[in-house]
Design an enzyme around this catalytic site. Structure first.
Site, PDB file in Angstrom:
ATOM      1  CE  LYS A 189       8.843  -4.177  -6.092  1.00  0.00           C
ATOM      2  NZ  LYS A 189       7.631  -3.342  -7.202  1.00  0.00           N
ATOM      3  N   GLY A 240       5.633   3.986   0.986  1.00  0.00           N
ATOM      4  CA  GLY A 240       4.611   2.699   0.412  1.00  0.00           C
ATOM      5  C   GLY A 240       4.006   2.163   1.843  1.00  0.00           C
ATOM      6  CB  SER A 241       0.653   0.294   2.546  1.00  0.00           C
ATOM      7  OG  SER A 241       1.630  -1.504   2.513  1.00  0.00           O
ATOM      8  CB  THR A 242       1.494   0.966   7.651  1.00  0.00           C
ATOM      9  OG1 THR A 242       1.392   2.959   7.206  1.00  0.00           O
ATOM     10  CG2 THR A 242       1.872   1.338   9.227  1.00  0.00           C
ATOM     11  N   GLY A 245       5.668  -1.919   5.441  1.00  0.00           N
ATOM     12  CA  GLY A 245       6.308  -0.928   6.096  1.00  0.00           C
ATOM     13  C   GLY A 245       7.096  -1.787   7.285  1.00  0.00           C
ATOM     14  CD  GLU A 262       6.880   9.443   3.066  1.00  0.00           C
ATOM     15  OE1 GLU A 262       5.789   8.485   3.042  1.00  0.00           O
ATOM     16  OE2 GLU A 262       6.942   8.962   1.917  1.00  0.00           O
ATOM     17  CB  CYS A 296       1.897   9.280   2.143  1.00  0.00           C
ATOM     18  SG  CYS A 296       3.008  10.238   0.777  1.00  0.00           S
ATOM     19  CD  GLU A 391      -2.438   6.049   3.328  1.00  0.00           C
ATOM     20  OE1 GLU A 391      -2.232   4.519   3.616  1.00  0.00           O
ATOM     21  OE2 GLU A 391      -1.447   6.988   3.511  1.00  0.00           O
TER      22      GLU A 391
END
Ligand code: NAI
Length: 779
Positions: A189, A240-242, A245, A262, A296, A391
């Site tokens: 995706k 993607g974003s923490t 995740g 990641e 990232c 971030e």
């Protein structure tokens, strides 16, 4: 502008790249895309718009995949998988064909990427697309070599892959190439803002002879991602974003799905006073203004040595003023558009909320329309300021100063993230002294944002887990072959016999090199198979776990010891265990009622020898990267590990977890076999006589079901392993999402503790993190 004017001003004239072919491709495809499932584009469903962020123009209509689309894609991937996995050479040929076709269409991909994402064409043309091509070439080789070089490993099956919008094609390549090389099939995706190059890639797959169902692309937003996570896939690979995740960690907990994450970063960029300052400035341009800082591993936190800070900031501001911001299709542009108004607003909101320090914005003018944000430098922030910790994911650099290398390390590591770090110094001693002390999965020395298919990439801490690239990245797309058998839960014996020994035999806990009474003061009886009382063991609680973690913290020096020293201690441990083999064998037989104790002790001694052997040999590899430099993929200890030992094999199970953990320089707290804990408590004496420093190995006894949640929740633990007979996989994985600690839980898959699956590389890999250190090397 005339040539004369250009000479007079020394300004760059615009050098626009034509968008005609990319736009024509969109028209050819009908401007409306369905999902790519089982080798064909389906008809568009409910659609949303894909826009060019530099202009706001609509590029295409994309389908918001339905639950049926996701199910059909997974079913197609499932159907195609076993045949695909069966022919390594065939896969190599297909991956090679993809690489060739990407190369042939490189310009089309670059322009489409720039139109869709807003990144400068120079970047998509010279970085994103060439790196994606290299990824497919490199992984064609792994497909070819898998049969000979990875014996005993097989594909996971169907992989669900979710990628972000910052490197749409490159992230696709990082996901799809290794998965396909190892014989998996995929459902990918792309991010909702940037799906076009994934759809062009689908088109390429048809030309490259990728069998139907091997690559499937479903488009849409996070809801589609959620559906994919919940689908019948064998693995989720996410970048993607923490925050997302963490949700995926929770959603996949206990399902047995493999997972790699990641995630975000706040990577330090450290400039020492002896650095080549002009190079460091150019590096910084690549660190934080490459892709508008939407990277990232962006070097988004500048740490500059105090003595040169003033001069460095002045040079930096002068360089910022020269950055050209504007039309991403213009080959003279340094900084393009931000991917979407939503991201632009998020950047602006974070920066506008800051009240500390001094903010400097690059002088270059911004286009009057489109999503643009000026390159920005913020100095004078305190280390705890939001902008120093969060971030920003935009072209915003925050800066602070340090006085000594140790202070630089301290500030660099003062973050919940651990993705990358950059060091700038002309002193090789200094750089190579600091690199190992940084909490980061990737360290660049006198360079930055360097990537290659042969070099593993990934983070520590809340930047996620798993590596992409190199042999190391392949592990995440394979598993041990062979049929899994269910792990055995062993019920403790019960009894009412009197103690054979009138003395109180309550084994204490072993924490910090000392026997310790349990905080709660409770103990549990241990009965033999015929109902005799063999003794009592302490019931550890939350406080005891806390004490064990503190003891591991105090033993941090172990992680800095040499493999040679650790080998000696492990040999000594083995020798001291062998000296007491009869006692241990008798104890095991008394607990289990079997006559296997002698064999188990011999296997435990041998296993300690195995890990003594490995202690100075499982060190990493130098990677031949096609750049002026090399990438050292070093093995570092994970840190502090907690492990629930298997119910069966009371001694061997313990040794099987502490051996690899110790060998690789970790500190470990092991929770003994619940039904048969007394071999572990006898083991204290062996530890005490073997020069194992206090706190390196701690042993708790108690109920696994009670201790597992505490261990998985603990924010100061780096990993939890479970081989417990109790089914704790789901609980541990779900709770581990808190600090994204590594988990290695068996999901009910048995290990043969005596046999080869009870030791070896799988344990060593789980006991280590890869740190990829890029060093200048060669001409
Ligand atoms: P995101 O993490 O929401 O999106 C990444 C991908 O995950 C997209 O394909 C998205 O559709 C998908 N997704 C979103 N929610 C999901 C869910 N619940 N389940 C499964 N998949 C889901 O990132 P977003 O919103 O695009 O950006 C927000 C922030 O995340 C950025 O400002 C940046 O700080 C960070 N980010 C970090 C990236 C990295 O490479 N570390 C990449 C992109 C964003």
């Amino acid at each position: 502008m005339t040539v004369k004017e250009i000479f007079e001003t020394m300004d760059y004239g615009p050098a626009p790249e034509s968008a005609a072919d990319a736009l024509a491709w969109l028209v050819d495809m009908g401007d409306r895309f369905g999902c790519f499932i089982d080798g064909t584009f389906g008809s568009p469903g409910k659609t949303f718009l894909s826009k060019n962020p530099a202009t706001g123009n609509v590029l295409a209509h994309l389908t918001q995949a339905s639950a049926d689309d996701v199910a059909a894609a997974v079913a197609a991937a499932r159907k195609a998988q076993s045949k695909w996995a069966g022919d390594g050479h065939g896969r190599a040929r297909v991956l090679y064909a993809i690489a060739r076709l990407l190369q042939k269409n490189a310009r089309l991909f670059s322009v489409l990427e720039t139109l869709d994402n807003g990144k400068p064409i120079r970047e998509s043309r010279d970085i994103d697309v060439p790196l994606a091509i290299r990824h497919f070439y490199h992984h064609a080789g792994y497909a070819q070599l898998m049969g000979s070089e990875m014996p005993g490993r097989e594909a996971l099956g169907v992989c669900g892959q979710i990628v972000p919008w910052n490197f749409p094609l490159l992230m696709l390549a990082w996901k799809i190439a290794p998965a396909l090389a190892m014989g998996n099939t995929v459902v990918l995706k792309p991010a909702e803002y940037t799906s076009l190059t994934a759809l062009l890639f689908a088109d390429i797959c048809r030309q490259a002879g990728v069998p139907k169902g091997v690559v499937n692309i479903v488009t849409g937003d996070g809801a589609v991602g959620e559906m994919l996570v919940a689908a019948e896939v064998d693995k989720i690979a996410f970048t993607g974003s923490t925050a997302v995740g963490r949700r995926i960690r929770e959603a996949t907990a206990g399902t047995g799905k493999a997972l790699t994450l990641e995630l975000g970063g706040k990577s330090p960029y450290i400039v020492f006073d002896d650095a080549d300052l002009d190079s460091a400035i150019e590096g910084l341009v690549d660190a934080i203004w490459f892709n508008g800082g939407q990277v990232c591993c962006a070097g988004s936190r500048l740490l500059v040595q105090e003595s040169i800070a003033g001069r460095f900031h002045e040079k930096l501001k002068a360089r910022m003023d020269k950055l050209r911001i504007g039309d991403p299709l213009d080959k003279c542009i340094d900084v393009g558009a931000i991917v979407d108004p939503v991201q632009l607003d998020a950047i602006a909101a974070l920066v506008d909320a800051n009240t500390e320090g001094q903010t400097y914005r690059a002088a270059g003018s911004l286009p009057s329309q489109g999503c643009f944000y000026p390159p920005t430098l913020i100095t004078g922030l305190s280390t705890s300021a939001t902008l120093m910790q969060e971030e920003i994911f935009g072209p915003v650099l925050v800066s602070t100063t340090f006085r000594t290398p140790s202070e630089a390390v301290e500030i660099a590591n003062n973050t919940r993230y651990g993705l990358a770090a950059t060091l700038w110094s002309e002193n090789v001693n200094l750089a190579l002294d600091v690199a190992p002390r940084l909490a980061a999965g990737v360290v660049w020395i006198n360079g930055t944002n360097m990537f290659d298919a042969a070099a593993p990439f990934g983070g520590v801490r809340e930047s996620g887990f798993g590596r992409e690239g190199g042999w190391e990245g392949l592990a995440a797309y394979t598993r041990l072959s062979g049929k899994a058998t269910a792990i055995r839960r062993v019920a403790p014996f019960s009894g009412d016999g009197a103690p054979s020994d009138p003395l109180d035999r309550t084994a204490k806990l072993y924490v910090g090199g000392k026997q310790a009474r349990p905080d709660g003061g409770y103990s549990t009886p241990v009965w033999g198979p015929k109902g005799a009382l063999l003794g009592h063991v302490s019931k550890a609680n939350r406080k005891d776990v806390r004490n064990a973690v503190e003891a591991m913290n105090a033993a941090a020096g172990w992680s800095r010891t040499t493999g040679h020293l650790r080998a000696q201690i492990l040999y000594y441990l083995a020798e001291n265990l062998a000296a007491r083999d009869d006692d241990f064998a008798r104890r095991i037989d008394a607990m289990t009622g079997k006559r296997s104790g002698g064999r188990e002790v011999a296997a435990a001694v041998s296993r300690l020898f195995t890990y003594a052997a490995w202690a100075d040999k499982f060190a990493g590899e130098a990677k031949g990267v096609p750049l002026k430099g090399m990438a050292l993929a070093l093995r570092e200890p994970v840190g502090k590990i907690a492990a629930l030992c298997p119910d069966e094999a009371p001694l061997l199970g313990l040794v099987s977890v502490i051996g690899p953990a110790m060998a690789m320089g970790n500190r470990i707290t092991a929770v003994a076999s619940e039904p048969f804990p007394l071999a572990a408590t006898d083991f204290y004496q062996v530890l005490e006589t073997s020069d194992v420093p206090g706190g390196v190995v701690n042993i708790l006894t108690g109920a696994h079901e009670e201790l597992a949640p505490t261990l998985a929740d603990h924010l100061d633990l780096d990993a939890v392993w479970s081989f417990s007979g109790a089914d704790l996989s789901g609980e541990i994985e779900r709770r581990a999402a808190g600090n994204l600690k590594r988990t290695w839980v068996n999901h009910g898959r048995a290990r043969d503790w005596i046999g080869p699956t009870g030791e070896g590389r799988a344990f060593l890999e789980s006991a280590t993190e890869i740190k990829t250190v890029w060093v200048p090397y060669g001409e």
